[in-house]
Write an enzyme that holds these catalytic residues in place. Structure first.
Site, PDB file in Angstrom:
ATOM      1  N   GLY B 492       0.817  -1.213   0.000  1.00  0.00           N
ATOM      2  CA  GLY B 492       0.000   0.000   0.000  1.00  0.00           C
ATOM      3  C   GLY B 492       0.844   1.254   0.000  1.00  0.00           C
ATOM      4  O   GLY B 492       0.326   2.368  -0.038  1.00  0.00           O
ATOM      5  N   LYS B 721      16.437   5.900   0.695  1.00  0.00           N
ATOM      6  CA  LYS B 721      16.190   5.115   1.903  1.00  0.00           C
ATOM      7  C   LYS B 721      14.691   5.113   2.172  1.00  0.00           C
ATOM      8  O   LYS B 721      13.935   5.867   1.571  1.00  0.00           O
ATOM      9  CB  LYS B 721      16.931   5.735   3.095  1.00  0.00           C
ATOM     10  CG  LYS B 721      18.448   5.763   2.922  1.00  0.00           C
ATOM     11  CD  LYS B 721      19.172   6.372   4.118  1.00  0.00           C
ATOM     12  CE  LYS B 721      18.972   7.871   4.222  1.00  0.00           C
ATOM     13  NZ  LYS B 721      19.890   8.510   5.192  1.00  0.00           N
ATOM     14  N   GLY B 722      14.268   4.292   3.112  1.00  0.00           N
ATOM     15  CA  GLY B 722      12.835   4.107   3.340  1.00  0.00           C
ATOM     16  C   GLY B 722      12.189   5.264   4.078  1.00  0.00           C
ATOM     17  O   GLY B 722      12.826   5.965   4.857  1.00  0.00           O
ATOM     18  N   GLU B 725       8.094   3.951   7.906  1.00  0.00           N
ATOM     19  CA  GLU B 725       7.801   4.022   9.331  1.00  0.00           C
ATOM     20  C   GLU B 725       8.040   5.389   9.969  1.00  0.00           C
ATOM     21  O   GLU B 725       7.286   5.809  10.843  1.00  0.00           O
ATOM     22  CB  GLU B 725       8.623   2.948  10.063  1.00  0.00           C
ATOM     23  CG  GLU B 725       8.120   1.543   9.773  1.00  0.00           C
ATOM     24  CD  GLU B 725       9.166   0.471  10.028  1.00  0.00           C
ATOM     25  OE1 GLU B 725      10.178   0.452   9.309  1.00  0.00           O
ATOM     26  OE2 GLU B 725       8.964  -0.347  10.937  1.00  0.00           O
TER      27      GLU B 725
END
Lengths: 170, 771, 330
Positions: B492, B721-722, B725
């Site tokens: 998602g 990078k992510g 979160e």
């Protein structure tokens, strides 16, 4: 008590369906399991989330809190019933443009709530747009983009209607 | 080109494992790289499917003869199951299979228990399951299961579980794990401090409440089984199902095209998947087993509640001298596995401090097992640490931003190495505070009972770096279109779109020349779990590597086709160009790929290893403005400004959505979300979406995501990078600090519910302070 | 969360419904079905399990008409919350009721939920709604909320039950001196809202005095010239929540002083909670901060907070003041 089934006639997205269902069958389960229209989502099944929103006689309602037998003879519109001639509904286009979803699981319900609003109120205020989706939870938190999509949809809806009117006139 | 090395390792038990090092050397896309697709806003590739309702989630699979299944759950928080009889349930017309302790195969689950265990350790633990022709019959059948329980003493929270004489939830007691870390001398640091902070802070149990519940649809064909699962990790489901059922991995196919939210809770394999497979086997029919909302609330994870005693010390100029934290967190009835809840991590790394001590104790309780929930541990720690920092700033008369900058570090002190992007957090401070107007006077409403305030909080996050292994394939078709194939999943977050953009960029194709395939263990190469904000950074480089090899082969083919030296050739917008020749002389890729048909260019890319001399982390800062009505205790968030360092931004559209989504969840965590367990019965009182209150559209203010977007060239060849979160981490403390700024009341417990806020304001009024 | 089996019927007349209710072996065995937004959740939660549901929506004798009749605003029992929220007559004559409807639930629920059902809805108490936990209101021996998680519970419970009444509309209707007209075997009767809602007791574990064979027909609000009203509601999120506390206040000014004063609190008792003490403190006084504060204090004077709901005292006091301020401004 036996499992007595009733025959119910529903008009779903303009098509007539005769269903044999137990009285306890919700409209939501009838749509998803008996008619295999799985675009309408089952999340809480208690009227606490909005993912199962459909239009019944043009009004947005939670299909998990409606008995299918109680909808005898009524017209039901689901997410699969939106769009014309292979074109997306303006609200659907607006959702894509505004990135008004992430996982997409609440999206059909959000779209149906806004469809109900715009059908009744073609030029809603921002507050009306917001109020129209207060009954649709989005756990990914796309709310700001959903409001944005609602605003865009008002414009796209008007344009689409003008195009249809031109066709009709022509 | 790619390298592949294998090394033999022998464990103490004699077990041999082979460690593999592989990868394709690629020069990073640096700041000067002329990127045409990456970095531009793109709508989601799966948009049409999702807005039309045609996107198929696990819940939407409809197979011929499919049954539906449900689970009977323990009504007791701790009990021995003395008898279970499913005879009547099995006899009900329409029921095709049942399973319970009475007849379940002996399958290990969690640390020391079974798929169906005679000891039930939380209200919601699995007792029996039924498959039948529709969901109504399932419910009827579950009511016919006879289960007898011998209730045992129970402990539902940290205090009860650690009390002397508390019932042991597992053999060996209720301490699940203890981890300590120390550098320097915190006691000396505290003695040297001019100001200190010493408080116990608590955070609540939060429930993920993904809108699509956990569950799956399972169909056997011979000895092989296909599982359509709502999961963050198709390959982990494959491995676990194979292991639990005694199958080979290749006998299990797992498919997940779309998932209605996971937020960490779907990164591991839960019991219902194996239960569904067993019911399908017994009935000889496909079985769909999706949890109901109650099961979703009880049995498949939560954010562990914490109790944190935090001591901080600083000198008069704001230099931190000590950070000392003792953390207890209730992990529930079992260690569920997955990404760990590292609450201690933030304390060790966010601020420069020579004296740090952390102690983290996991405690078993008779409640549903905890599992990673979007930045596990860091969200909980950020509330405590950033509350403490705000308090220190007030004591010192310093601007909270200035205090943070005073203690800035570009090094990962716990790993004793520099961050890959040492200025990442600094950029976040600058971007967020400038956009917010930090330090400017805020306008107060005319009514004296409505008070506004601002707050700031920062974080780093241990995730977002990505790791090997992870693979992708590229296939250039005769028609000039590329198939990109990987075994990852889009949970998602928009990875489908972002990864397709990486592929198109590297190939020199337009985005619509790329078709992206994922989410099927039978059809794609291995990719790991989508957790730790890692997918873009893990799979992005693999895709770049595969695409780079494909492009090299394409250009070699084009060189032959055009009779030009390969050095003069390039691909852009799906056209092969010859240096120095006019644009309109460019050759469509299809001319080359078509001319070599049926030969095709097919390549594989592997994620290489990470550098060992830097610590790859992500960073963020958020500022919030709130208004508090001192008469009614109503807290209204007016605006949040967020700035997060996730390296290069691949797709600004989906990054914005991730950030506003994370902040939205953070607002829920700050103000309204809390699981409530009845102390007398151990039953969860709000295992639903009515009394567990996630934010509605009306709770969410304007949220501005300020792009930081500094490519992290040391991290990986995409520089990305992510971002999954991090956006949730600093929201709650930024809000709590803003509430303090508005009304001068400090909250040490989350959430800042209406009752807590009203109580605190009323208490202050009683003490004669102005309302 | 799946209902047990039941039969479904669409009686042709109200008389058939009343006869069927009267003949039912128990009150829960046969239930009328209007919008169903509360009843179906009770059935899904296994709190009630009727054998038979009687649809009220397609028969003669019950309607959703809103009209002025004999100087009263009369609303048919099937009037939806949406109609109350948006209807011009309600908006003109009782804006506080329109506001209460607008603050209740969500558009989807308001499109379906009816006035009659709203008044008869059962408490949201999480002990009552959890079938695994016995509770007095469900027929058990004791109320687990008294010593349990009672942050959402009552300050004024003259009952073994400490659940609070969930209706926003009921709170306003009490402040408007509304009457509820019902029909049963013995014919029609009009009940003052204050007599319709009664705290549950041993003989009647319900929040109202509707007879087992009776159906709500309509609600009438007397139109008192010059009377204005206001409704304030505190929720733990901005929308889609039952009231933690709410306050409905109304009065008219007569020569500058307040008359026909009503002060009613929601979320503090098993029924909408009228404070005659607060009303007495206001009656004959000129509106002002001091008298509002005195009245608010009087309204909460007898409150008996439980362990976790003390905040409601402070909150209710200030909501009364806010509502009175708004009435004054109106």
């Amino acid at each position: 008590m036996g499992r007595h089934r009733h025959t119910v006639t529903l008009t779903i997205n303009g098509e007539t369906h005769d269903l044999a269902v137990e009285p306890r069958r919700t409209l939501l389960d009838a749509l998803r399991d008996d008619v295999s229209l799985t675009g309408t989502k089952k999340v809480c099944d208690m009227g606490n989330c909005g993912a199962c929103t459909v239009l019944v006689e043009g009004q947005a309602m939670y299909s998990c809190l409606l008995l299918a037998v109680d909808c005898q003879g009524l017209s039901v519109t689901t997410i699969e019933g939106l769009g014309h001639d292979g074109q997306l509904d303006p609200i659907q286009r607006a959702f894509i443009e505004a990135d008004a979803f992430q996982c997409g699981f609440c999206t059909p319900g959000q779209v149906m709530s806004l469809r109900g609003l715009l059908d009744a109120t073609p030029s809603p205020s921002d507050e009306q747009i917001e109020r129209a989706v207060t009954g649709n939870l989005c756990r990914c938190g796309a709310y700001l983009h959903i409001i944005d999509a609602g605003r865009r949809a008002v414009v796209l809806d008007r344009e689409a209607k003008e195009v249809r009117d031109v066709h009709v006139a022509g | 080109m790619s390298t592949w090395q294998v090394e033999r390792q022998e464990g103490e038990d004699g077990e041999v494992t082979l460690s593999v090092a592989e990868g394709t050397p690629l020069s990073p896309w640096d700041a000067g790289a002329a990127l045409r697709i990456v970095g531009t806003p793109r709508t989601r590739l799966e948009g049409v499917e999702k807005v039309t309702g045609s996107a198929q989630y696990a819940y939407d699979v409809r197979l011929a003869g499919q049954l539906y299944a449900g689970i009977l759950r323990s009504p007791h928080p701790h009990a021995r199951l003395t008898r279970v009889d499913t005879t009547a349930a099995a006899a009900l017309p329409g029921v095709h299979a049942v399973i319970s302790l009475a007849d379940a195969p002996d399958i290990d689950w969690y640390d020391d228990s079974k798929l169906f265990d005679p000891t039930l350790r939380f209200a919601g633990d699995e007792v029996a399951a039924v498959a039948a022709e529709d969901e109504d019959i399932v419910a009827d059948a579950l009511r016919l299961v006879v289960a007898e329980y011998e209730p045992l003493p129970f402990a539902i929270d940290i205090v009860a579980a650690l009390a002397p004489g508390a019932t042991p939830i597992h053999e060996g007691g209720n301490v699940e794990s203890e981890k300590t870390y120390e550098r320097g001398d915190v006691e000396a640091g505290l003695r040297a401090a001019d100001v200190t902070f010493d408080r116990v802070l608590t955070t609540q149990t939060a429930i993920h409440h993904s809108l699509e519940p956990h569950g799956c649809t399972v169909a056997w064909e011979g000895e092989g089984v296909t599982v359509w699962e709502s999961t963050q990790s198709i390959f982990d489901v494959r491995q676990q199902v194979a292991e639990k059922l005694g199958l080979g991995e290749s006998q299990v196919r797992v498919i997940k095209q779309h998932m209605g939210g996971g937020f960490g809770s779907k990164q591991i394999v839960w019991k219902q998947t194996v239960i569904a497979a067993l019911l399908a086997k017994r009935s000889g029919r496909p079985v769909q087993l999706m949890l109901d909302r109650e099961g979703e609330s009880l049995a498949v994870g939560n954010r562990n509640p914490t109790r944190q005693r935090l001591r901080l010390g600083a000198t008069a100029d704001g230099t931190l001298t000590a950070i000392d934290v003792t953390i207890h967190q209730a992990i529930g009835a079992h260690s569920a596995g997955g990404e760990g809840s590292n609450t201690a991590g933030l304390y060790q790394t966010l601020y420069a401090c020579p004296n740090v001590r952390t102690s983290q104790t996991g405690v078993y309780t008779n409640t549903g097992p905890a599992v990673a929930f979007r930045a596990p541990g860091y969200v909980e720690a950020a509330f405590a640490l950033e509350t403490g920092m705000d308090d220190l700033a007030r004591q010192l008369g310093m601007d909270p931003l200035a205090l943070r900058l005073t203690n800035y570090t570009g090094d990962d002190q716990s790993k004793e190495m520099p961050f890959s992007q040492p200025d990442g957090l600094r950029a976040c401070y600058e971007k967020a505070t400038v956009a917010f107007g930090w330090g400017e006077t805020i306008e107060q409403p005319a009514e004296s009972h409505r008070r506004r305030g601002v707050g700031i909080a920062a974080h780093h996050w241990v995730g977002g770096a990505g790791d090997p292994p992870g693979y992708a394939w590229v296939k250039l078709n005769p028609d000039g279109r590329a198939d990109i194939i990987t075994g990852t999943q889009d949970i998602g977050t928009g990875t489908r779109t972002g990864l397709a953009m990486v592929a198109a960029e590297e190939l020199g194709f337009t985005l619509d020349q790329v078709t992206f395939h994922l989410g099927d263990t039978a059809l794609g190469p291995y990719a790991p779990v989508s957790s730790g904000s890692a997918t873009m950074a893990t799979i992005g480089p693999a895709i770049r590597a595969a695409a780079a090899e494909a492009k090299a082969e394409l250009l070699a083919a084009a060189a032959a086709f055009l009779e030009e030296p390969v050095e003069r050739l390039s691909v852009r917008d799906g056209l092969i160009r010859v240096a120095g020749e006019p644009e309109d002389r460019a050759t469509p890729v299809a001319a080359v790929t078509g001319s070599m048909s049926p030969h095709m260019i097919q390549t594989q890319g592997a994620r290489g290893g990470n550098p060992e001399d830097v610590s790859i982390q992500t960073f963020g800062v958020q500022c919030a403005e709130v208004e508090v009505d001192t008469r009614t205790g109503e807290v209204t968030i007016l605006r949040v400004v967020a700035a997060h360092d996730c390296g290069r931004i691949i797709n600004p559209t989906t990054v914005d959505s991730q950030v506003i989504g994370g902040v939205t969840q953070g607002i829920g965590f700050a103000l309204t979300e809390e699981r409530v367990v009845d102390a007398a019965t151990g039953i969860v009182l709000n295992a639903n979406l009515e009394e567990y209150k996630v934010p509605t559209v009306s709770d969410i203010p304007g949220i501005q995501n300020v792009h930081v977007g500094i490519p992290d060239l040391k991290a990986n060849p995409t520089g990305s990078k992510g971002i999954g979160e991090p956006p949730l981490i600093p929201t709650a403390p930024a809000i709590a600090n803003a509430v303090f700024d508005a009304v001068g009341v400090r909250f040490y417990d989350l959430p800042l519910s209406r009752s807590r806020v009203v109580d605190a304001l009323a208490a202050r009024e009683r003490q004669g302070m102005p309302a | 969360m799946t209902m047990r089996t039941f039969a479904y019927a669409q009686p042709e007349s109200l008389a058939d419904v009343i006869a069927a209710l009267g003949a039912a072996p128990s009150r829960d065995a046969v239930r009328p079905l209007a919008g169903g937004t509360d009843l179906l959740t009770l059935m899904k939660g296994d709190i009630v399990a009727p054998d038979r549901l009687l649809d009220l929506k397609r028969l003669t004798g019950l309607d959703d008409t809103v009209e002025i009749r004999d100087n009263e605003l009369v609303l048919g029992a099937l009037t939806t919350l949406t109609a109350i929220e948006t209807g011009s007559l309600v908006g003109e004559h009782c804006p506080a009721l329109a506001k209460a409807a607008s603050l209740a639930a969500t558009p989807q629920l308001r499109n379906r939920a009816t006035l009659g059902g709203n008044l008869l809805q059962r408490p949201r108490c999480w002990y009552f709604r959890e079938h695994l936990i016995p509770c007095w209101l469900k027929g058990g021996d004791a109320c687990p909320a008294r010593e349990g998680e009672n942050g959402l519970h009552a300050l004024f419970a003259d009952s073994p039950c400490v659940a609070v009444h969930p209706s926003d509309l009921a709170t306003v209707l009490l402040a408007m001196d509304a009457t509820v007209t019902v029909r049963g075997d013995a014919g029609e009767r009009a009940i003052a809202a204050g007599d319709f809602f009664v705290q549950p007791d041993e003989g009647r574990r319900r929040e109202n005095t509707l007879g087992g064979d009776e159906v709500v027909l309509s609600v009438a609000i007397p139109l008192i010239p010059g009377r204005t009203s206001a409704y304030h509601k505190a929720m733990d999120r901005k929308a889609w929540a039952f009231a933690l506390v709410s306050a409905a206040c109304s009065f008219r000014l007569d020569g500058g002083v307040m008359r026909d004063v009503r002060v009613v609190l929601g979320g503090v008792a098993p029924i909408p909670w009228r404070s005659t003490a607060a009303e007495a403190a206001l009656d004959g006084e000129r509106p002002g901060a001091d008298v509002f504060a005195r009245a608010a204090a009087a309204a909460l004077a007898g409150a008996e907070p439980l362990r976790h709901n003390g905040y409601k005292v402070h909150l209710a006091r200030n909501l009364v003041i806010e509502a009175l301020e708004e009435v004054t401004r109106a």
